[in-house]
Write a protein that holds these residues in place. Structure first.
Motif, PDB file in Angstrom:
ATOM      1  N   VAL A 216       0.833  -1.206   0.000  1.00 19.94           N
ATOM      2  CA  VAL A 216       0.000   0.000   0.000  1.00 19.94           C
ATOM      3  C   VAL A 216       0.864   1.252   0.000  1.00 19.94           C
ATOM      4  O   VAL A 216       0.554   2.234  -0.670  1.00 19.94           O
ATOM      5  N   ALA A 217       1.950   1.225   0.777  1.00 18.52           N
ATOM      6  CA  ALA A 217       2.835   2.391   0.868  1.00 18.52           C
ATOM      7  C   ALA A 217       4.244   1.919   1.140  1.00 18.52           C
ATOM      8  O   ALA A 217       4.465   0.906   1.800  1.00 18.52           O
ATOM      9  N   LYS A 218       5.219   2.664   0.639  1.00 23.37           N
ATOM     10  CA  LYS A 218       6.621   2.364   0.883  1.00 23.37           C
ATOM     11  C   LYS A 218       7.384   3.675   1.019  1.00 23.37           C
ATOM     12  O   LYS A 218       6.872   4.746   0.711  1.00 23.37           O
ATOM     13  N   GLY A 219       8.622   3.584   1.504  1.00 23.22           N
ATOM     14  CA  GLY A 219       9.429   4.778   1.666  1.00 23.22           C
ATOM     15  C   GLY A 219       9.131   5.573   2.916  1.00 23.22           C
ATOM     16  O   GLY A 219       9.610   6.705   3.071  1.00 23.22           O
ATOM     17  N   LEU A 220       8.355   4.998   3.839  1.00 22.52           N
ATOM     18  CA  LEU A 220       8.073   5.678   5.102  1.00 22.52           C
ATOM     19  C   LEU A 220       9.277   5.557   6.030  1.00 22.52           C
ATOM     20  O   LEU A 220      10.062   4.610   5.940  1.00 22.52           O
ATOM     21  N   LYS A 221       9.420   6.509   6.935  1.00 21.26           N
ATOM     22  CA  LYS A 221      10.554   6.523   7.844  1.00 21.26           C
ATOM     23  C   LYS A 221      10.125   6.000   9.213  1.00 21.26           C
ATOM     24  O   LYS A 221       9.464   6.688   9.974  1.00 21.26           O
ATOM     25  N   SER A 222      10.475   4.759   9.481  1.00 20.10           N
ATOM     26  CA  SER A 222      10.167   4.107  10.765  1.00 20.10           C
ATOM     27  C   SER A 222       8.713   4.290  11.176  1.00 20.10           C
ATOM     28  O   SER A 222       8.405   4.882  12.213  1.00 20.10           O
ATOM     29  N   PRO A 223       7.762   3.777  10.382  1.00 17.24           N
ATOM     30  CA  PRO A 223       6.352   3.887  10.760  1.00 17.24           C
ATOM     31  C   PRO A 223       6.039   3.046  11.984  1.00 17.24           C
ATOM     32  O   PRO A 223       6.526   1.919  12.113  1.00 17.24           O
ATOM     33  N   THR A 224       5.245   3.595  12.886  1.00 16.30           N
ATOM     34  CA  THR A 224       4.922   2.894  14.128  1.00 16.30           C
ATOM     35  C   THR A 224       3.475   2.411  14.186  1.00 16.30           C
ATOM     36  O   THR A 224       3.208   1.338  14.727  1.00 16.30           O
ATOM     37  N   SER A 225       2.534   3.202  13.686  1.00 17.15           N
ATOM     38  CA  SER A 225       1.131   2.805  13.790  1.00 17.15           C
ATOM     39  C   SER A 225       0.304   3.576  12.774  1.00 17.15           C
ATOM     40  O   SER A 225       0.757   4.576  12.203  1.00 17.15           O
TER      41      SER A 225
ATOM     42  N   ASP B  21      -9.935   4.083   1.985  1.00 15.11           N
ATOM     43  CA  ASP B  21      -8.779   4.408   1.153  1.00 15.11           C
ATOM     44  C   ASP B  21      -8.025   5.624   1.679  1.00 15.11           C
ATOM     45  O   ASP B  21      -7.318   6.301   0.945  1.00 15.11           O
ATOM     46  N   ASP B  22      -8.179   5.882   2.974  1.00 12.74           N
ATOM     47  CA  ASP B  22      -7.657   7.121   3.552  1.00 12.74           C
ATOM     48  C   ASP B  22      -7.160   6.823   4.972  1.00 12.74           C
ATOM     49  O   ASP B  22      -7.955   6.498   5.850  1.00 12.74           O
ATOM     50  N   MET B  23      -5.850   6.929   5.185  1.00 14.79           N
ATOM     51  CA  MET B  23      -5.318   6.592   6.509  1.00 14.79           C
ATOM     52  C   MET B  23      -4.220   7.560   6.921  1.00 14.79           C
ATOM     53  O   MET B  23      -3.586   8.222   6.099  1.00 14.79           O
ATOM     54  N   LEU B  24      -4.022   7.613   8.250  1.00 24.97           N
ATOM     55  CA  LEU B  24      -2.950   8.388   8.845  1.00 24.97           C
ATOM     56  C   LEU B  24      -1.910   7.423   9.404  1.00 24.97           C
ATOM     57  O   LEU B  24      -2.250   6.453  10.070  1.00 24.97           O
ATOM     58  N   VAL B  25      -0.639   7.709   9.129  1.00 25.80           N
ATOM     59  CA  VAL B  25       0.463   6.855   9.557  1.00 25.80           C
ATOM     60  C   VAL B  25       1.458   7.686  10.354  1.00 25.80           C
ATOM     61  O   VAL B  25       1.839   8.786   9.926  1.00 25.80           O
TER      62      VAL B  25
ATOM     63  N   ARG C 228       1.809  11.154   8.470  1.00 30.94           N
ATOM     64  CA  ARG C 228       1.591  11.117   7.025  1.00 30.94           C
ATOM     65  C   ARG C 228       0.155  10.709   6.721  1.00 30.94           C
ATOM     66  O   ARG C 228      -0.430   9.885   7.420  1.00 30.94           O
ATOM     67  N   ARG C 229      -0.364  11.294   5.668  1.00 36.42           N
ATOM     68  CA  ARG C 229      -1.685  10.885   5.179  1.00 36.42           C
ATOM     69  C   ARG C 229      -1.514  10.144   3.867  1.00 36.42           C
ATOM     70  O   ARG C 229      -0.809  10.610   2.958  1.00 36.42           O
ATOM     71  N   ILE C 230      -2.154   8.983   3.764  1.00 37.58           N
ATOM     72  CA  ILE C 230      -2.058   8.157   2.568  1.00 37.58           C
ATOM     73  C   ILE C 230      -3.445   8.000   1.972  1.00 37.58           C
ATOM     74  O   ILE C 230      -4.363   7.489   2.626  1.00 37.58           O
ATOM     75  N   LEU C 231      -3.607   8.481   0.749  1.00 40.42           N
ATOM     76  CA  LEU C 231      -4.855   8.345  -0.005  1.00 40.42           C
ATOM     77  C   LEU C 231      -4.635   7.315  -1.102  1.00 40.42           C
ATOM     78  O   LEU C 231      -3.780   7.500  -1.975  1.00 40.42           O
ATOM     79  N   GLY C 232      -5.411   6.237  -1.055  1.00 42.65           N
ATOM     80  CA  GLY C 232      -5.154   5.159  -1.992  1.00 42.65           C
ATOM     81  C   GLY C 232      -3.770   4.598  -1.742  1.00 42.65           C
ATOM     82  O   GLY C 232      -3.445   4.158  -0.654  1.00 42.65           O
ATOM     83  N   ASN C 233      -2.916   4.664  -2.779  1.00 37.84           N
ATOM     84  CA  ASN C 233      -1.521   4.247  -2.632  1.00 37.84           C
ATOM     85  C   ASN C 233      -0.568   5.438  -2.677  1.00 37.84           C
ATOM     86  O   ASN C 233       0.639   5.262  -2.875  1.00 37.84           O
ATOM     87  N   ASN C 234      -1.086   6.638  -2.471  1.00 38.24           N
ATOM     88  CA  ASN C 234      -0.287   7.855  -2.581  1.00 38.24           C
ATOM     89  C   ASN C 234      -0.045   8.477  -1.211  1.00 38.24           C
ATOM     90  O   ASN C 234      -1.003   8.790  -0.490  1.00 38.24           O
TER      91      ASN C 234
ATOM     92  N   GLU D  78       7.359   0.050   5.117  1.00 36.21           N
ATOM     93  CA  GLU D  78       6.280  -0.302   4.195  1.00 36.21           C
ATOM     94  C   GLU D  78       5.009  -0.700   4.940  1.00 36.21           C
ATOM     95  O   GLU D  78       5.054  -1.165   6.077  1.00 36.21           O
ATOM     96  N   ILE D  79       3.890  -0.505   4.252  1.00 30.63           N
ATOM     97  CA  ILE D  79       2.589  -0.958   4.737  1.00 30.63           C
ATOM     98  C   ILE D  79       2.022  -1.906   3.695  1.00 30.63           C
ATOM     99  O   ILE D  79       1.991  -1.587   2.501  1.00 30.63           O
ATOM    100  N   ARG D  80       1.592  -3.065   4.167  1.00 31.87           N
ATOM    101  CA  ARG D  80       1.001  -4.055   3.270  1.00 31.87           C
ATOM    102  C   ARG D  80      -0.390  -4.416   3.780  1.00 31.87           C
ATOM    103  O   ARG D  80      -0.698  -4.217   4.945  1.00 31.87           O
TER     104      ARG D  80
END
Length: 469
Positions: free
Chosen positions: A43-52, A59-63, A71-77, A457-459
């Motif tokens: 779903v997402a890659k290139g994040l810096k040490s994502p915790t939760s 299709d809309d999440m906060l990481v 970070r806000r991720i819309l779809g795969n962006n 990464e988030i899968r």
């Protein structure tokens, strides 16, 4: 070259090749699932040490990134810039950082509508603060040295940014060495609309003398660490309950009426990175980390005493060496020891109640997130079951629950609820190679999302053959 020297050289080269090959295998490990009916999607890659993470919609999440950005991720962006950047005030040394996120219940629906109810967004993080009156119940050594606190804030979303932070609680951390590890930081909103927070004991001792000092004078010299005659509660080493508006009375505490003891839902916890509520019974469950043994899964009732620092897993702490973190890997107890003297535990005038874990790992694997999968999108065989992640080797476990939903449904090899070795658990590993799982979440449309801190990464897990969703 003499024969003996040649043999030694060949042995050294062989060991080097095996070492290199072993590490290449680790580096090239690929996240994979055992069930052929399921597959992974990035779903997402290139994040810096994502915790939760937390979902605003399907299709809309906060990481959260550990160093202080949301970070806000819309779809795969992944959108730029971050919707919140608090790196200037954050303390992210070792296990400190931007750790936990949760949404108020009015946001948590199966609808795909966004921003319908203007909910609260809760963040839990370690911050540097100039305040000196953080917690009057905490002694000077633990709380006043550096003015570092773990804080829970409420935010609002406005124009694509998190704004209007409101402080709900500070938990003191203290000096340069106390609170670098065992911070906890998982948060969730319960069925009662209260916020539940995991808080670690704050200090992993590293040798016998260090552990002795920690028990007698330091972070573990506390009643909440089962030390008779220890210091009063500081907010460390338990599961705390906080109201969403900082005004609603807390009615489910049992241990005492004074702050911060009145916030404790559970105590005697070394460290925890995972809590979740059973969607069927409403019961709280957690994961807990042992030193080099005794990682746990627990059913947590109000007043629960997990036993630390007198008990870990199903083994009594008989000497300070059993508290040490840096013992060699692959240390095993030879057998289960259920002869635990509960009379050695501190029970807050009978209000605290010890119970043994629902599951224990003999060898610590760094258990982290726990999630009840309240969906049938991966097949009915997984609905309302427990998924558990780990840091070590990035294992993803799947457990069925018994009929009463107060324990795990395990085979004969695990009839004592203890895994004495890794082979006994192979049938419960559904996935591996996830580079350090820090969070598991179910999306509004019913799929399991996995956060990996080490590869950023988030899968998500979806059916191998699925209709467009």
């Amino acid at each position: 070259m003499p024969r003996i020297q040649k043999a030694i050289l060949i042995s050294i080269l062989s060991i080097f090749v095996l070492f290199l090959f072993h590490n290449i295998l680790i580096v090239n490990a690929i996240p994979a699932l055992k069930d052929p009916k399921l597959k992974l999607e990035i779903v997402a890659k290139g994040l810096k040490s994502p915790t939760s993470l937390a979902f605003l919609a399907k299709d809309d999440m906060l990481v959260l990134e550990k160093d202080g950005t949301v970070r806000r991720i819309l779809g795969n962006n992944t959108l730029e810039p971050p919707i919140l950047d608090i790196t200037s005030i954050l303390n992210s040394t070792r296990e400190r950082g931007l750790l936990g996120i949760a949404m108020s219940k009015d946001w948590q629906s199966d609808s795909s509508e966004r921003h319908k109810n203007d909910p609260n967004i809760y963040l839990y993080y370690t911050e540097n603060t100039p305040r000196k009156d953080v917690n009057k119940h905490c002694n000077m050594k633990v709380c006043q040295a550096k003015h570092v606190v773990n804080s829970l804030y409420s935010y609002k979303m406005k124009d694509g940014r998190l704004v209007n932070p409101k402080l709900l609680i500070n938990i003191p951390v203290g000096s340069a060495d106390i609170g670098l590890e065992h911070v906890g930081g998982a948060i969730t909103v319960g069925p009662d609309n209260m916020i539940y927070i995991t808080s670690g004991d704050g200090y992993p001792c590293r040798n016998y003398e260090d552990c002795e000092n920690t028990i007698n004078e330091g972070a573990l010299n506390s009643k909440t660490a089962n030390k008779e005659g220890g210091s009063s509660a500081t907010g460390a080493g338990g599961i705390l309950v906080v109201s969403q508006d900082d005004k609603t009375p807390i009615n489910n505490h049992k241990l005492g009426d004074n702050f911060p003891l009145n916030l404790y839902y559970a105590y005697g916890i070394r460290n925890s990175f995972g809590i979740d509520f059973d969607p069927v019974t409403g019961n709280l469950w957690d994961t807990e980390n042992g030193p080099f043994f005794g990682d746990e899964i627990n059913l947590v009732k109000p007043g629960f005493n997990s036993g630390w620092a007198k008990i870990q897993g199903v083994w009594p702490i008989t000497n300070y060496n059993l508290l040490i973190k840096d013992l060699p890997n692959e240390y095993y107890f030879p057998k289960v020891n259920l002869t635990i003297n509960e009379g050695t535990l501190f029970d807050f005038n009978g209000n605290g109640k010890y119970s043994s874990p629902e599951f224990t790992w003999n060898d610590s694997i760094g258990v982290t997130a726990i999630k009840f999968f309240n969906s049938d999108k991966l097949g009915r065989e997984y609905k309302n079951d427990i998924f558990v992640g780990t840091i070590a080797k990035g294992f993803l476990y799947h457990f069925d629950l018994n009929k009463e939903r107060n324990g795990l449904l395990l085979g004969d090899k695990l009839k004592d609820n203890v895994a004495l070795n890794k082979k006994q658990l192979k049938d419960y590993v559904i996935g591996s190679g996830f580079y350090g799982i820090t969070d598991l979440e179910v999306s509004p449309d019913g799929f399991l999302y996995i956060v990996s801190i080490r590869d950023g990464e988030i899968r998500r897990i979806v059916p191998s053959e699925r209709k467009d969703f």
